[in-house]
Design a protein around this motif. Structure first.
Motif, PDB file in Angstrom:
ATOM      1  N   GLU A  22    -140.899   9.527  -3.279  1.00  0.00           N
ATOM      2  CA  GLU A  22    -139.626  10.159  -2.945  1.00  0.00           C
ATOM      3  C   GLU A  22    -138.514   9.097  -2.875  1.00  0.00           C
ATOM      4  O   GLU A  22    -138.726   7.980  -2.400  1.00  0.00           O
ATOM      5  CB  GLU A  22    -139.731  10.906  -1.612  1.00  0.00           C
ATOM      6  CG  GLU A  22    -138.439  11.493  -1.070  1.00  0.00           C
ATOM      7  CD  GLU A  22    -137.711  12.438  -2.044  1.00  0.00           C
ATOM      8  OE1 GLU A  22    -138.111  12.585  -3.199  1.00  0.00           O
ATOM      9  OE2 GLU A  22    -136.694  13.020  -1.626  1.00  0.00           O
ATOM     10  N   ALA A  23    -137.384   9.458  -3.390  1.00  0.00           N
ATOM     11  CA  ALA A  23    -136.269   8.515  -3.389  1.00  0.00           C
ATOM     12  C   ALA A  23    -134.955   9.273  -3.521  1.00  0.00           C
ATOM     13  O   ALA A  23    -134.931  10.420  -3.969  1.00  0.00           O
ATOM     14  CB  ALA A  23    -136.411   7.544  -4.570  1.00  0.00           C
ATOM     15  N   ASP A  24    -133.897   8.620  -3.142  1.00  0.00           N
ATOM     16  CA  ASP A  24    -132.558   9.146  -3.360  1.00  0.00           C
ATOM     17  C   ASP A  24    -132.186   8.824  -4.808  1.00  0.00           C
ATOM     18  O   ASP A  24    -131.749   7.710  -5.120  1.00  0.00           O
ATOM     19  CB  ASP A  24    -131.588   8.466  -2.381  1.00  0.00           C
ATOM     20  CG  ASP A  24    -130.184   9.024  -2.487  1.00  0.00           C
ATOM     21  OD1 ASP A  24    -129.840   9.574  -3.555  1.00  0.00           O
ATOM     22  OD2 ASP A  24    -129.441   8.894  -1.501  1.00  0.00           O
ATOM     23  N   VAL A  25    -132.414   9.778  -5.677  1.00  0.00           N
ATOM     24  CA  VAL A  25    -132.253   9.536  -7.111  1.00  0.00           C
ATOM     25  C   VAL A  25    -130.796   9.216  -7.449  1.00  0.00           C
ATOM     26  O   VAL A  25    -130.509   8.323  -8.252  1.00  0.00           O
ATOM     27  CB  VAL A  25    -132.773  10.752  -7.920  1.00  0.00           C
ATOM     28  CG1 VAL A  25    -132.477  10.583  -9.404  1.00  0.00           C
ATOM     29  CG2 VAL A  25    -134.272  10.911  -7.697  1.00  0.00           C
ATOM     30  N   ALA A  26    -129.877   9.934  -6.824  1.00  0.00           N
ATOM     31  CA  ALA A  26    -128.451   9.676  -7.079  1.00  0.00           C
ATOM     32  C   ALA A  26    -128.106   8.228  -6.724  1.00  0.00           C
ATOM     33  O   ALA A  26    -127.397   7.535  -7.462  1.00  0.00           O
ATOM     34  CB  ALA A  26    -127.587  10.641  -6.275  1.00  0.00           C
ATOM     35  N   ALA A  27    -128.613   7.772  -5.580  1.00  0.00           N
ATOM     36  CA  ALA A  27    -128.324   6.405  -5.140  1.00  0.00           C
ATOM     37  C   ALA A  27    -128.944   5.385  -6.101  1.00  0.00           C
ATOM     38  O   ALA A  27    -128.328   4.365  -6.421  1.00  0.00           O
ATOM     39  CB  ALA A  27    -128.842   6.186  -3.720  1.00  0.00           C
ATOM     40  N   ARG A  28    -130.151   5.672  -6.565  1.00  0.00           N
ATOM     41  CA  ARG A  28    -130.798   4.752  -7.507  1.00  0.00           C
ATOM     42  C   ARG A  28    -130.024   4.656  -8.818  1.00  0.00           C
ATOM     43  O   ARG A  28    -129.851   3.571  -9.368  1.00  0.00           O
ATOM     44  CB  ARG A  28    -132.233   5.192  -7.777  1.00  0.00           C
ATOM     45  CG  ARG A  28    -133.108   4.839  -6.620  1.00  0.00           C
ATOM     46  CD  ARG A  28    -134.556   4.972  -6.949  1.00  0.00           C
ATOM     47  NE  ARG A  28    -135.298   4.468  -5.797  1.00  0.00           N
ATOM     48  CZ  ARG A  28    -136.606   4.488  -5.682  1.00  0.00           C
ATOM     49  NH1 ARG A  28    -137.323   5.006  -6.654  1.00  0.00           N
ATOM     50  NH2 ARG A  28    -137.181   3.991  -4.610  1.00  0.00           N
TER      51      ARG A  28
END
Ligand SMILES: *Cc1c(COP(=O)(O)O)cnc(C)c1O
Length: 397
Positions: free
Chosen positions: A265-271
């Motif tokens: 899980e990750a903050d895709v927008a931030a990445r």
């Protein structure tokens, strides 16, 4: 080609109203970063996070390529994380530590790293040993050999501390650490995006950085680099279905590249925003940006040093980076910060608790920190200096 300050400022929405000197804290992102993050959040709202991420799969993979290009490392050696601290701990807690062993650190250790070292040393019956340094916080290279021996489980270095312009001689220390078989973990949180960081040339086993500081990326981003030869020999303390695969009952296999230090899980927008930030830097030309930052910091130090009530707290002599630290006689750093903010000038305050050993050794409880990125103009610096001149510097009774 030199930097086009006009263009850089036009692409930095936040720099028009404020004179911004907190890129060592949380910088102003350029427009491409902002557009990428907001655009992706909108897309998630339209089609859901999974579909939105699938549409950007190639761009997501390219984030590590961009970071790798910046620090001279293959994409497979990079793990994306949600902060420098998380990335640092992911590696640090994976390094084996036995009773009687030593964790060697420096006097400018960042509090989060120092606390983790104390915790692990306490739990393992190991010891934290601080490398001796001079009055300015520079590691005493002559004293290194007395500290480095086969008991050392890890050497933990800070490339640029959070509270001054000091730049550590990483390579010299790393070579001597390796001579006694000790791995080297580098906190490059204040150096990536500010000075040249080449993972291979530095000779470190792992390094960590954050997105929001000198890289001008979004908050909640960071990364870990692990030397390729080491990756498969070090197993993270925690795994999930991305860092490892559940292959059969009673069996799992850990990712063969640095993704073993990531979570699914990750903050895709931030990445994606981090990728945009790194690409933006690469397009400007990192060497030009780094030179502009160093030049600007030197100019600020010179202006501040000429003010009678100001003491510049950076080490004297030797190469200095982009962080300028100073105090104003009789005015608490918090008051300096607040008074400057009233005039539209943003600086931060670096406190004893963030770099306890170094600040204690230098007799400081806090200092004002001014960190200028390439978008800072001469007019911004005038506003900073005028703001300090305008302070009521009479000692409070
Ligand atoms: C800011 C900072 C960190 C921590 O970074 P986070 O992204 O907040 O975890 C670590 N080391 C240094 C030297 C820092 O300045």
């Amino acid at each position: 080609m030199a930097l086009d300050l006009h263009r850089i400022r036009a692409e930095t929405p936040g720099c028009h109203d404020l004179a911004f000197f907190d890129s060592a804290g949380s910088s102003l992102p350029p427009a491409p970063v902002l557009d990428t993050v907001i655009g992706h959040l909108r897309r998630e709202a339209e089609v859901g996070g999974y579909r939105a991420a699938a549409e950007r799969a190639a761009d997501l993979a390219a984030v590590k390529d961009a970071i790798g290009a910046l620090i001279g490392a293959p994409a497979g050696t990079i793990a994306l994380s949600d902060s420098a601290t998380r990335a640092w701990c992911d590696f640090f807690y994976a390094v084996p530590l036995r009773a009687g062993q030593r964790i060697v650190v420096t006097g400018v250790d960042y509090a989060s790293n120092a606390i983790a070292a104390l915790q692990r040393a306490r739990a393992a019956g190991a010891e934290v040993v601080v490398l001796p340094s001079d009055a300015d916080g520079r590691v005493d290279l002559d004293a290194l050999d007395a500290v480095l021996d086969e008991r050392v489980a890890l050497v933990s270095l800070v490339h640029v501390p959070t509270n001054s312009g000091l730049v550590a001689p990483v390579r010299e220390i790393a070579d001597r650490a390796h001579a006694v078989g000790a791995p080297v973990l580098l906190d490059a949180c204040q150096s990536v995006g500010q000075v040249t960081v080449d993972a291979r040339e530095l000779g470190v086993d792992a390094l960590t950085a954050t997105g929001r500081k000198w890289l001008r990326g979004p908050r909640g981003t960071g990364f870990l680099y692990v030397r390729p030869e080491l990756i498969e020999r070090i197993e993270p303390r925690s795994l999930d279905l991305h860092s490892a695969q559940w292959v059969a009952e009673g069996e799992y296999c850990v990712a063969s590249d640095a993704a073993r230090f990531e979570t699914w899980e990750a903050d895709v927008a931030a990445r994606l925003g981090l990728g945009a930030a790194v690409r933006y830097l690469l397009e400007l030309g990192p060497d030009h940006v780094f030179a502009a930052i160093t030049r600007r910091a030197a100019g600020i130090r010179e202006r501040l040093a000429a003010l009678p009530a100001v003491t510049v707290r950076d080490p004297v002599g030797g190469a200095l980076g982009g962080i300028v630290s100073f105090t104003v006689d009789g005015v608490d750093p918090d008051r300096v910060q607040a008074a400057l903010f009233d005039r539209g000038v943003v600086v931060s305050v670096t406190r004893r608790g963030s770099t306890l050993r170094d600040m204690t050794a230098r007799g400081l409880t806090a200092a004002v920190r001014a960190s200028a990125h390439a978008f800072v103009s001469d007019v911004d610096v005038d506003r900073l200096v005028d703001g300090i001149v305008g302070l009521d510097v009479r000692p409070r009774s």
